[in-house]
Design a protein around this motif. Structure first.
Motif, PDB file in Angstrom:
ATOM      1  N   GLY A 157       0.741  -1.214  -0.096  1.00  0.00           N
ATOM      2  CA  GLY A 157       0.065  -0.033  -0.039  1.00  0.00           C
ATOM      3  C   GLY A 157       0.804   1.184  -0.182  1.00  0.00           C
ATOM      4  N   ARG A 158       0.448   2.378  -0.760  1.00  0.00           N
ATOM      5  CA  ARG A 158       1.311   3.564  -0.832  1.00  0.00           C
ATOM      6  C   ARG A 158       0.486   4.820  -0.518  1.00  0.00           C
ATOM      7  NH1 ARG A 158       1.960   3.632  -7.538  1.00  0.00           N
ATOM      8  NH2 ARG A 158       0.097   2.758  -7.944  1.00  0.00           N
ATOM      9  N   SER A 159      -0.742   4.714  -0.047  1.00  0.00           N
ATOM     10  CA  SER A 159      -1.314   5.780   0.408  1.00  0.00           C
ATOM     11  C   SER A 159      -0.394   6.959   1.044  1.00  0.00           C
ATOM     12  CB  SER A 159      -2.484   5.553   1.339  1.00  0.00           C
ATOM     13  OG  SER A 159      -2.199   5.111   2.559  1.00  0.00           O
ATOM     14  N   ASN A 160      -0.989   7.972   1.069  1.00  0.00           N
ATOM     15  CA  ASN A 160      -0.012   9.227   1.649  1.00  0.00           C
ATOM     16  C   ASN A 160      -0.561   9.132   3.172  1.00  0.00           C
ATOM     17  OD1 ASN A 160       0.560  10.525  -0.644  1.00  0.00           O
ATOM     18  ND2 ASN A 160      -1.044  12.010  -0.747  1.00  0.00           N
TER      19      ASN A 160
ATOM     20  N   ALA B 151       5.203  -1.810  -2.246  1.00  0.00           N
ATOM     21  CA  ALA B 151       4.226  -2.664  -3.379  1.00  0.00           C
ATOM     22  C   ALA B 151       3.157  -2.082  -3.306  1.00  0.00           C
ATOM     23  CB  ALA B 151       4.260  -4.311  -2.846  1.00  0.00           C
ATOM     24  N   HIS B 152       2.327  -2.055  -4.321  1.00  0.00           N
ATOM     25  CA  HIS B 152       1.120  -1.655  -4.542  1.00  0.00           C
ATOM     26  C   HIS B 152       0.044  -2.506  -5.741  1.00  0.00           C
ATOM     27  CE1 HIS B 152       2.973  -0.149  -8.031  1.00  0.00           C
ATOM     28  NE2 HIS B 152       4.032   0.338  -7.325  1.00  0.00           N
ATOM     29  N   SER B 153      -1.017  -1.832  -6.191  1.00  0.00           N
ATOM     30  CA  SER B 153      -1.786  -2.678  -7.015  1.00  0.00           C
ATOM     31  C   SER B 153      -1.067  -2.902  -8.483  1.00  0.00           C
ATOM     32  CB  SER B 153      -3.090  -1.892  -7.231  1.00  0.00           C
ATOM     33  OG  SER B 153      -2.988  -0.595  -7.841  1.00  0.00           O
ATOM     34  N   LYS B 154       0.101  -2.470  -8.810  1.00  0.00           N
ATOM     35  CA  LYS B 154       0.418  -2.850  -9.883  1.00  0.00           C
ATOM     36  C   LYS B 154       1.696  -3.356  -9.863  1.00  0.00           C
ATOM     37  CE  LYS B 154      -2.271   0.171 -12.237  1.00  0.00           C
ATOM     38  NZ  LYS B 154      -3.234   0.249 -11.111  1.00  0.00           N
TER      39      LYS B 154
ATOM     40  N   VAL C 189      -3.936  -2.322   2.588  1.00  0.00           N
ATOM     41  CA  VAL C 189      -4.207  -2.318   1.391  1.00  0.00           C
ATOM     42  C   VAL C 189      -5.949  -2.319   1.507  1.00  0.00           C
ATOM     43  CG1 VAL C 189      -2.491  -3.587   0.047  1.00  0.00           C
ATOM     44  CG2 VAL C 189      -4.309  -4.978   1.070  1.00  0.00           C
ATOM     45  N   GLY C 190      -6.468  -2.624   2.577  1.00  0.00           N
ATOM     46  CA  GLY C 190      -8.034  -2.689   2.397  1.00  0.00           C
ATOM     47  C   GLY C 190      -8.671  -3.980   1.928  1.00  0.00           C
ATOM     48  N   ARG C 191      -7.908  -5.048   1.900  1.00  0.00           N
ATOM     49  CA  ARG C 191      -8.586  -6.292   1.095  1.00  0.00           C
ATOM     50  C   ARG C 191      -8.503  -7.273   2.102  1.00  0.00           C
ATOM     51  NH1 ARG C 191      -9.690  -5.051  -4.294  1.00  0.00           N
ATOM     52  NH2 ARG C 191      -8.903  -2.996  -4.691  1.00  0.00           N
ATOM     53  N   PRO C 192      -9.434  -7.876   2.596  1.00  0.00           N
ATOM     54  CA  PRO C 192      -9.748  -8.871   3.696  1.00  0.00           C
ATOM     55  C   PRO C 192      -8.808 -10.024   3.284  1.00  0.00           C
ATOM     56  CG  PRO C 192     -11.884  -8.366   2.647  1.00  0.00           C
ATOM     57  CD  PRO C 192     -10.852  -7.348   2.003  1.00  0.00           C
TER      58      PRO C 192
ATOM     59  N   ASP D 273      -0.489  -5.884  10.502  1.00  0.00           N
ATOM     60  CA  ASP D 273      -1.530  -5.749   9.723  1.00  0.00           C
ATOM     61  C   ASP D 273      -2.713  -4.717  10.011  1.00  0.00           C
ATOM     62  OD1 ASP D 273      -3.735  -6.517   8.133  1.00  0.00           O
ATOM     63  OD2 ASP D 273      -4.060  -8.295   9.267  1.00  0.00           O
ATOM     64  N   VAL D 274      -2.488  -3.656   9.215  1.00  0.00           N
ATOM     65  CA  VAL D 274      -3.031  -2.227   9.303  1.00  0.00           C
ATOM     66  C   VAL D 274      -4.545  -2.448   8.846  1.00  0.00           C
ATOM     67  CG1 VAL D 274      -3.024   0.038   8.805  1.00  0.00           C
ATOM     68  CG2 VAL D 274      -0.933  -1.244   9.197  1.00  0.00           C
ATOM     69  N   GLY D 275      -4.864  -3.367   7.971  1.00  0.00           N
ATOM     70  CA  GLY D 275      -6.140  -3.426   7.394  1.00  0.00           C
ATOM     71  C   GLY D 275      -7.605  -3.388   8.356  1.00  0.00           C
ATOM     72  N   ILE D 276      -8.444  -2.921   8.060  1.00  0.00           N
ATOM     73  CA  ILE D 276      -9.721  -2.878   8.874  1.00  0.00           C
ATOM     74  C   ILE D 276     -10.861  -3.254   7.877  1.00  0.00           C
ATOM     75  CG2 ILE D 276     -11.161  -1.963  10.707  1.00  0.00           C
ATOM     76  CD1 ILE D 276      -9.213   0.049  11.300  1.00  0.00           C
ATOM     77  N   ASN D 277     -11.241  -4.595   7.801  1.00  0.00           N
ATOM     78  CA  ASN D 277     -12.256  -4.684   6.863  1.00  0.00           C
ATOM     79  C   ASN D 277     -13.378  -5.512   7.665  1.00  0.00           C
ATOM     80  OD1 ASN D 277     -10.367  -4.312   4.485  1.00  0.00           O
ATOM     81  ND2 ASN D 277      -9.361  -5.889   5.766  1.00  0.00           N
TER      82      ASN D 277
ATOM     83  N   MET E  17      -3.236   1.679  18.705  1.00  0.00           N
ATOM     84  CA  MET E  17      -1.995   2.456  18.699  1.00  0.00           C
ATOM     85  C   MET E  17      -2.180   3.792  17.785  1.00  0.00           C
ATOM     86  SD  MET E  17       0.542   1.162  20.600  1.00  0.00           S
ATOM     87  CE  MET E  17       1.706   1.997  19.827  1.00  0.00           C
ATOM     88  N   THR E  18      -2.962   3.775  17.018  1.00  0.00           N
ATOM     89  CA  THR E  18      -3.285   4.941  16.286  1.00  0.00           C
ATOM     90  C   THR E  18      -3.799   6.266  17.337  1.00  0.00           C
ATOM     91  OG1 THR E  18      -3.670   3.679  14.119  1.00  0.00           O
ATOM     92  CG2 THR E  18      -4.661   5.862  14.399  1.00  0.00           C
ATOM     93  N   ILE E  19      -4.729   5.870  18.194  1.00  0.00           N
ATOM     94  CA  ILE E  19      -5.071   6.785  19.040  1.00  0.00           C
ATOM     95  C   ILE E  19      -4.059   7.216  19.807  1.00  0.00           C
ATOM     96  CG2 ILE E  19      -6.926   7.500  20.766  1.00  0.00           C
ATOM     97  CD1 ILE E  19      -8.830   6.264  19.202  1.00  0.00           C
TER      98      ILE E  19
END
Ligand code: NAP
Length: 283
Positions: free
Chosen positions: A165-168, A188-191, A209-212, A228-232, A265-267
């Motif tokens: 994932g490469r989000s800002n 790494a990213h979708s391409k 990436v946001g993909r379960p 694992d950062v994703g929350i799905n 941890m984010t909060i």
């Protein structure tokens, strides 16, 4: 191999206890102002948790709730007022903004005074992170993820790190933080081609990436630290991450669960940034 479960709740709780002691001892009360626009239920829950987190460590917080149809100008005016309020040390514009403001969201974020930008999203703070200038404010989720990694291994020098994932908001700052820790970093990213092979090289694998359950057990290098950062949300209502947690057991050296890993941890890092922005202590 036994896979160690990295407990984000426990680490958060330890860090927050320390923040509370520092805030009590400081001669200034840190202040966080949250701006919430619209009725998105998830955003309301996040903001409530952030305010609760502030209360628990002694940070003064305020919440400006604005209706869904608020204009760009009105939000800009709230930001400017908070920028000029000396009792406010941190400003958080809860994202995402309602759809009609999507095209101006970035412009509003950039109006926040960089020294109060506790989400670390202004170009000034992103630039400081990129250049390795450490008086900036670092985005909370990557910062929290680094805390979790370092809770199992302090010296990351020379390790191969792969960030999916490469989000800002997450991927790019995460990669910078790992680079500062002297990791060899691949984004790494979708391409990305042969993404499974790329992941298998990782001593540290961070998935956002946001993909379960996209990351399978055989994508993981034996012994790797997996964040694992994703929350799905699954059809059955349960939450899951971007990594197949069950399949990772016995392969990963350590892994964060979802929920109970990166989320708390984010909060915690938001609280840390607010205290840092107030100058109450150097964190
Ligand atoms: P985002 O802006 O949607 O970015 C997703 C990234 O994943 C993009 O870079 C995208 O690649 C990449 N991607 C999508 N599908 C892919 C695939 N099949 N293979 C490889 N890469 C793929 O998301 P985000 O804001 O970074 O968030 C990611 C996840 O983390 C979400 O589940 C979000 O809910 C979660 N999150 C959690 C927290 C927390 O506190 N725990 C905080 C922030 C985010 P391209 O760039 O090529 O499109």
């Amino acid at each position: 191999m036994d896979t160690f479960r990295i407990d984000g709740k426990a680490l958060s709780s330890t860090l927050r206890d320390g923040f509370k002691r520092h805030v009590e001892a400081a001669d200034i009360t840190p202040g966080l102002a949250v701006i919430l626009v619209g009725d998105d239920p998830a955003s309301h829950v996040y903001v409530r948790n952030k305010i609760k987190g502030c209360e628990a460590v002694g940070i003064r917080s305020s919440e400006t709730k604005l209706p869904e149809d608020t204009s760009y100008e009105d939000i800009a005016s709230v930001i400017m007022t908070l920028n000029n309020n000396s009792r406010v040390h941190g400003i958080l514009l809860q994202l995402p903004l309602p759809q009609h403001l999507a095209s101006v969201q970035e412009s509003l974020v950039q109006m926040i005074a960089p020294e109060k930008d506790v989400d670390g999203l202004t170009t000034t703070n992103a630039g400081k992170l990129f250049l390795g200038i450490d008086d900036g404010l670092v985005p909370c989720t990557p910062q929290g993820s680094l805390h979790l990694i370092k809770s199992v291994q302090k010296d990351l020098s020379g390790l191969n790190a792969v960030v999916l994932g490469r989000s800002n908001l997450f991927g790019k700052p995460m990669a910078q933080l790992l680079l500062q820790e002297n990791c060899t970093v691949t984004m790494a990213h979708s391409k990305t081609q042969n993404i499974e092979d790329v992941c298998r090289q990782a001593d540290i694998l961070v998935a956002a990436v946001g993909r379960p359950k996209m990351v399978k057990g055989d994508w993981i290098k034996p012994g790797a630290i997996v964040i694992d950062v994703g929350i799905n949300r699954l059809d059955n209502g349960k939450l899951c991450g971007d990594v197949d947690f069950e399949a990772a057991q016995g392969i990963a050296g350590a892994i964060t669960p979802v929920p109970g890993g990166v989320g708390p941890m984010t909060i915690t890092c938001l609280l840390q940034n607010t205290i840092k922005a107030s100058g109450a202590i150097t964190l």
